[in-house]
Scaffold this active site. Structure first.
Site, PDB file in Angstrom:
ATOM      1  N   HIS A  41       0.836  -1.204   0.000  1.00 49.46           N
ATOM      2  CA  HIS A  41       0.000   0.000   0.000  1.00 49.46           C
ATOM      3  C   HIS A  41       0.866   1.247   0.000  1.00 49.46           C
ATOM      4  O   HIS A  41       1.959   1.255   0.558  1.00 49.46           O
ATOM      5  CB  HIS A  41      -0.956   0.012   1.199  1.00 49.46           C
ATOM      6  CG  HIS A  41      -0.299  -0.169   2.540  1.00 49.46           C
ATOM      7  ND1 HIS A  41       0.181  -1.395   2.965  1.00 49.46           N
ATOM      8  CD2 HIS A  41      -0.046   0.696   3.539  1.00 49.46           C
ATOM      9  CE1 HIS A  41       0.689  -1.260   4.185  1.00 49.46           C
ATOM     10  NE2 HIS A  41       0.581  -0.002   4.553  1.00 49.46           N
ATOM     11  N   HIS A  74       0.816   5.139   1.198  1.00 51.17           N
ATOM     12  CA  HIS A  74       0.168   6.188   1.982  1.00 51.17           C
ATOM     13  C   HIS A  74       0.243   7.466   1.159  1.00 51.17           C
ATOM     14  O   HIS A  74       1.330   7.843   0.697  1.00 51.17           O
ATOM     15  CB  HIS A  74       0.923   6.445   3.293  1.00 51.17           C
ATOM     16  CG  HIS A  74       0.916   5.294   4.245  1.00 51.17           C
ATOM     17  ND1 HIS A  74       0.036   5.230   5.314  1.00 51.17           N
ATOM     18  CD2 HIS A  74       1.672   4.175   4.309  1.00 51.17           C
ATOM     19  CE1 HIS A  74       0.270   4.114   5.990  1.00 51.17           C
ATOM     20  NE2 HIS A  74       1.253   3.449   5.400  1.00 51.17           N
TER      21      HIS A  74
END
Ligand code: ZN
Length: 133
Positions: free
Chosen positions: A98, A100
């Site tokens: 992922h 951010h």
């Protein structure tokens, strides 16, 4: 071990979805450093940046770019930080890659410790982002 992000992607766990397409999904971080802190993830499960096929990585970055622009335009951010952690040593907590995407605002300090996302903040942020997406 069940993957929190795969559960969100399958709709088995609640999240505030900011952006979604065939390969990539983005949702608000449950513990936002600043209002608008978003996670961008591929729908397919890969643990780190080393495993993700490069064309998919490129699609993820397209979404990161779209969201960054939306944070400047929709949320009035004065800056956007993109962070991506790989492995325990880098403090990657969820083993599903992922990015951010964190907006910063003039006069607003990042929050430490990170508070639990409130419904009020989530609805405000979603409204502002969707108005420009
Ligand atoms: Zn996963």
């Amino acid at each position: 071990m069940p993957c929190t992000f795969c559960e969100i992607i399958r709709g088995e766990r609640e999240a505030y979805i900011v952006y979604s397409d065939e390969e990539v999904i983005a949702f608000l971080d449950k513990y936002p450093v600043t209002p608008g802190h978003t996670l961008v993830v591929p729908r397919e499960h890969y643990e780190t940046i080393m495993e993700v096929p490069t064309p998919l990585l490129s699609r993820i970055m397209e979404a990161v770019k779209i969201l960054s622009r939306a944070m400047f335009e929709g949320l009035g951010a004065s800056g956007v930080r993109v962070v991506q952690n790989n492995g325990r040593g880098a403090m990657q907590v969820i083993p599903h890659i992922h990015f951010h995407v964190i907006p910063f605002y003039d006069g607003v300090e990042p929050r430490r410790p990170r508070p639990l996302l409130t419904r009020e903040e989530a609805e405000y942020v979603l409204g502002r982002l969707r108005s420009v997406l």
